[in-house]
Design a protein around this motif. Sequence first.
Motif, PDB file in Angstrom:
ATOM      1  N   LYS A 109      21.461  34.193  22.892  1.00 29.01           N
ATOM      2  CA  LYS A 109      22.898  34.180  22.586  1.00 29.01           C
ATOM      3  C   LYS A 109      23.543  35.495  23.013  1.00 29.01           C
ATOM      4  O   LYS A 109      24.636  35.502  23.583  1.00 29.01           O
ATOM      5  CB  LYS A 109      23.126  33.938  21.095  1.00 29.01           C
ATOM      6  CG  LYS A 109      24.588  33.909  20.723  1.00 29.01           C
ATOM      7  CD  LYS A 109      24.800  33.667  19.248  1.00 29.01           C
ATOM      8  CE  LYS A 109      26.292  33.679  18.950  1.00 29.01           C
ATOM      9  NZ  LYS A 109      26.563  33.688  17.521  1.00 29.01           N
ATOM     10  N   CYS A 110      22.867  36.606  22.763  1.00 23.44           N
ATOM     11  CA  CYS A 110      23.412  37.912  23.154  1.00 23.44           C
ATOM     12  C   CYS A 110      23.572  37.985  24.673  1.00 23.44           C
ATOM     13  O   CYS A 110      24.623  38.406  25.173  1.00 23.44           O
ATOM     14  CB  CYS A 110      22.498  39.035  22.664  1.00 23.44           C
ATOM     15  SG  CYS A 110      22.378  39.162  20.866  1.00 23.44           S
ATOM     16  N   VAL A 111      22.556  37.569  25.406  1.00 19.68           N
ATOM     17  CA  VAL A 111      22.623  37.602  26.871  1.00 19.68           C
ATOM     18  C   VAL A 111      23.699  36.650  27.368  1.00 19.68           C
ATOM     19  O   VAL A 111      24.457  36.990  28.280  1.00 19.68           O
ATOM     20  CB  VAL A 111      21.248  37.283  27.488  1.00 19.68           C
ATOM     21  CG1 VAL A 111      21.357  37.088  28.992  1.00 19.68           C
ATOM     22  CG2 VAL A 111      20.260  38.401  27.172  1.00 19.68           C
ATOM     23  N   SER A 112      23.809  35.484  26.758  1.00 22.08           N
ATOM     24  CA  SER A 112      24.849  34.518  27.140  1.00 22.08           C
ATOM     25  C   SER A 112      26.243  35.109  26.931  1.00 22.08           C
ATOM     26  O   SER A 112      27.139  34.933  27.762  1.00 22.08           O
ATOM     27  CB  SER A 112      24.677  33.242  26.321  1.00 22.08           C
ATOM     28  OG  SER A 112      25.679  32.317  26.623  1.00 22.08           O
ATOM     29  N   GLU A 113      26.422  35.828  25.827  1.00 22.23           N
ATOM     30  CA  GLU A 113      27.711  36.482  25.567  1.00 22.23           C
ATOM     31  C   GLU A 113      28.023  37.525  26.635  1.00 22.23           C
ATOM     32  O   GLU A 113      29.156  37.620  27.103  1.00 22.23           O
ATOM     33  CB  GLU A 113      27.725  37.120  24.180  1.00 22.23           C
ATOM     34  CG  GLU A 113      27.887  36.129  23.069  1.00 22.23           C
ATOM     35  CD  GLU A 113      28.066  36.813  21.726  1.00 22.23           C
ATOM     36  OE1 GLU A 113      28.956  37.680  21.599  1.00 22.23           O
ATOM     37  OE2 GLU A 113      27.300  36.474  20.803  1.00 22.23           O
ATOM     38  N   VAL A 114      27.026  38.311  27.014  1.00 21.13           N
ATOM     39  CA  VAL A 114      27.232  39.323  28.057  1.00 21.13           C
ATOM     40  C   VAL A 114      27.647  38.638  29.354  1.00 21.13           C
ATOM     41  O   VAL A 114      28.606  39.068  30.012  1.00 21.13           O
ATOM     42  CB  VAL A 114      25.976  40.190  28.268  1.00 21.13           C
ATOM     43  CG1 VAL A 114      26.120  41.056  29.521  1.00 21.13           C
ATOM     44  CG2 VAL A 114      25.722  41.061  27.046  1.00 21.13           C
ATOM     45  N   LYS A 115      26.955  37.579  29.726  1.00 16.46           N
ATOM     46  CA  LYS A 115      27.278  36.881  30.972  1.00 16.46           C
ATOM     47  C   LYS A 115      28.702  36.333  30.925  1.00 16.46           C
ATOM     48  O   LYS A 115      29.452  36.440  31.901  1.00 16.46           O
ATOM     49  CB  LYS A 115      26.266  35.763  31.226  1.00 16.46           C
ATOM     50  CG  LYS A 115      24.886  36.289  31.588  1.00 16.46           C
ATOM     51  CD  LYS A 115      23.849  35.200  31.646  1.00 16.46           C
ATOM     52  CE  LYS A 115      23.724  34.680  33.051  1.00 16.46           C
ATOM     53  NZ  LYS A 115      22.582  33.745  33.186  1.00 16.46           N
ATOM     54  N   SER A 116      29.107  35.759  29.791  1.00 21.23           N
ATOM     55  CA  SER A 116      30.456  35.217  29.643  1.00 21.23           C
ATOM     56  C   SER A 116      31.517  36.323  29.705  1.00 21.23           C
ATOM     57  O   SER A 116      32.524  36.200  30.408  1.00 21.23           O
ATOM     58  CB  SER A 116      30.558  34.467  28.312  1.00 21.23           C
ATOM     59  OG  SER A 116      31.862  34.012  28.092  1.00 21.23           O
ATOM     60  N   ILE A 117      31.281  37.398  28.972  1.00 20.55           N
ATOM     61  CA  ILE A 117      32.235  38.517  28.974  1.00 20.55           C
ATOM     62  C   ILE A 117      32.338  39.119  30.368  1.00 20.55           C
ATOM     63  O   ILE A 117      33.442  39.398  30.857  1.00 20.55           O
ATOM     64  CB  ILE A 117      31.827  39.585  27.929  1.00 20.55           C
ATOM     65  CG1 ILE A 117      32.019  39.023  26.520  1.00 20.55           C
ATOM     66  CG2 ILE A 117      32.615  40.878  28.127  1.00 20.55           C
ATOM     67  CD1 ILE A 117      31.367  39.865  25.421  1.00 20.55           C
ATOM     68  N   PHE A 118      31.191  39.307  31.033  1.00 23.29           N
ATOM     69  CA  PHE A 118      31.203  39.877  32.378  1.00 23.29           C
ATOM     70  C   PHE A 118      32.001  38.994  33.335  1.00 23.29           C
ATOM     71  O   PHE A 118      32.825  39.490  34.110  1.00 23.29           O
ATOM     72  CB  PHE A 118      29.768  40.060  32.894  1.00 23.29           C
ATOM     73  CG  PHE A 118      29.707  40.635  34.285  1.00 23.29           C
ATOM     74  CD1 PHE A 118      30.041  41.953  34.520  1.00 23.29           C
ATOM     75  CD2 PHE A 118      29.324  39.845  35.355  1.00 23.29           C
ATOM     76  CE1 PHE A 118      29.984  42.493  35.796  1.00 23.29           C
ATOM     77  CE2 PHE A 118      29.259  40.370  36.640  1.00 23.29           C
ATOM     78  CZ  PHE A 118      29.595  41.696  36.856  1.00 23.29           C
ATOM     79  N   SER A 119      31.796  37.701  33.270  1.00 23.74           N
ATOM     80  CA  SER A 119      32.514  36.761  34.139  1.00 23.74           C
ATOM     81  C   SER A 119      34.021  36.825  33.893  1.00 23.74           C
ATOM     82  O   SER A 119      34.812  36.905  34.839  1.00 23.74           O
ATOM     83  CB  SER A 119      31.989  35.347  33.895  1.00 23.74           C
ATOM     84  OG  SER A 119      32.729  34.414  34.637  1.00 23.74           O
ATOM     85  N   LYS A 120      34.424  36.799  32.642  1.00 23.86           N
ATOM     86  CA  LYS A 120      35.860  36.849  32.314  1.00 23.86           C
ATOM     87  C   LYS A 120      36.461  38.201  32.675  1.00 23.86           C
ATOM     88  O   LYS A 120      37.604  38.282  33.131  1.00 23.86           O
ATOM     89  CB  LYS A 120      36.070  36.523  30.843  1.00 23.86           C
ATOM     90  CG  LYS A 120      35.780  35.070  30.561  1.00 23.86           C
ATOM     91  CD  LYS A 120      35.881  34.725  29.107  1.00 23.86           C
ATOM     92  CE  LYS A 120      35.510  33.253  28.963  1.00 23.86           C
ATOM     93  NZ  LYS A 120      35.493  32.807  27.600  1.00 23.86           N
ATOM     94  N   TRP A 121      35.712  39.266  32.498  1.00 26.80           N
ATOM     95  CA  TRP A 121      36.164  40.604  32.855  1.00 26.80           C
ATOM     96  C   TRP A 121      36.376  40.699  34.365  1.00 26.80           C
ATOM     97  O   TRP A 121      37.390  41.221  34.821  1.00 26.80           O
ATOM     98  CB  TRP A 121      35.131  41.611  32.362  1.00 26.80           C
ATOM     99  CG  TRP A 121      35.364  43.048  32.710  1.00 26.80           C
ATOM    100  CD1 TRP A 121      36.341  43.870  32.214  1.00 26.80           C
ATOM    101  CD2 TRP A 121      34.600  43.837  33.616  1.00 26.80           C
ATOM    102  NE1 TRP A 121      36.206  45.122  32.753  1.00 26.80           N
ATOM    103  CE2 TRP A 121      35.144  45.135  33.601  1.00 26.80           C
ATOM    104  CE3 TRP A 121      33.476  43.578  34.408  1.00 26.80           C
ATOM    105  CZ2 TRP A 121      34.625  46.161  34.377  1.00 26.80           C
ATOM    106  CZ3 TRP A 121      32.956  44.611  35.168  1.00 26.80           C
ATOM    107  CH2 TRP A 121      33.528  45.887  35.141  1.00 26.80           C
TER     108      TRP A 121
END
Length: 128
Positions: A109-121
């Motif tokens: 979940k933590c890694v998934s959040e990073v990937k999502s935040i990075f993509s949106k950023w």
Amino acid sequence: TNLGKQLDLPGMTEFEAERDYDSEAERHFLQEAKECGLELTHNKEVGRYRIDFSVVEDGQPTHCNISILGEKWHKSKLPHDFARMRDLIKAGELMIPFTARQVFADPSKCVSEVKSIFSKWRQALASA
């Protein structure tokens, strides 16, 4: 074994987990990131600060960073840690904090959040 070679960290071919990582939570996060295809570099220095992880894109560390706060070390230092994050954000670094407990409880979940935040950023930067 040489974990740096196993994990294929940029610039970390002589990496040794016991020497080069501050915590078991960082090792746990890195292993999950690697399994999920998220490329990271470790201990990026920005000014007087050292950042746990930075997302790598096109072989280079980006300004998207992950900080893992362990209770043992950071519990009494939260005001300092938050001030540090604000300083880094003012310097143009995106900071994504996790507690060690979050990493151990659900690393995917933590890694998934990073990937999502990075993509949106990235999308926000492209449209700016």
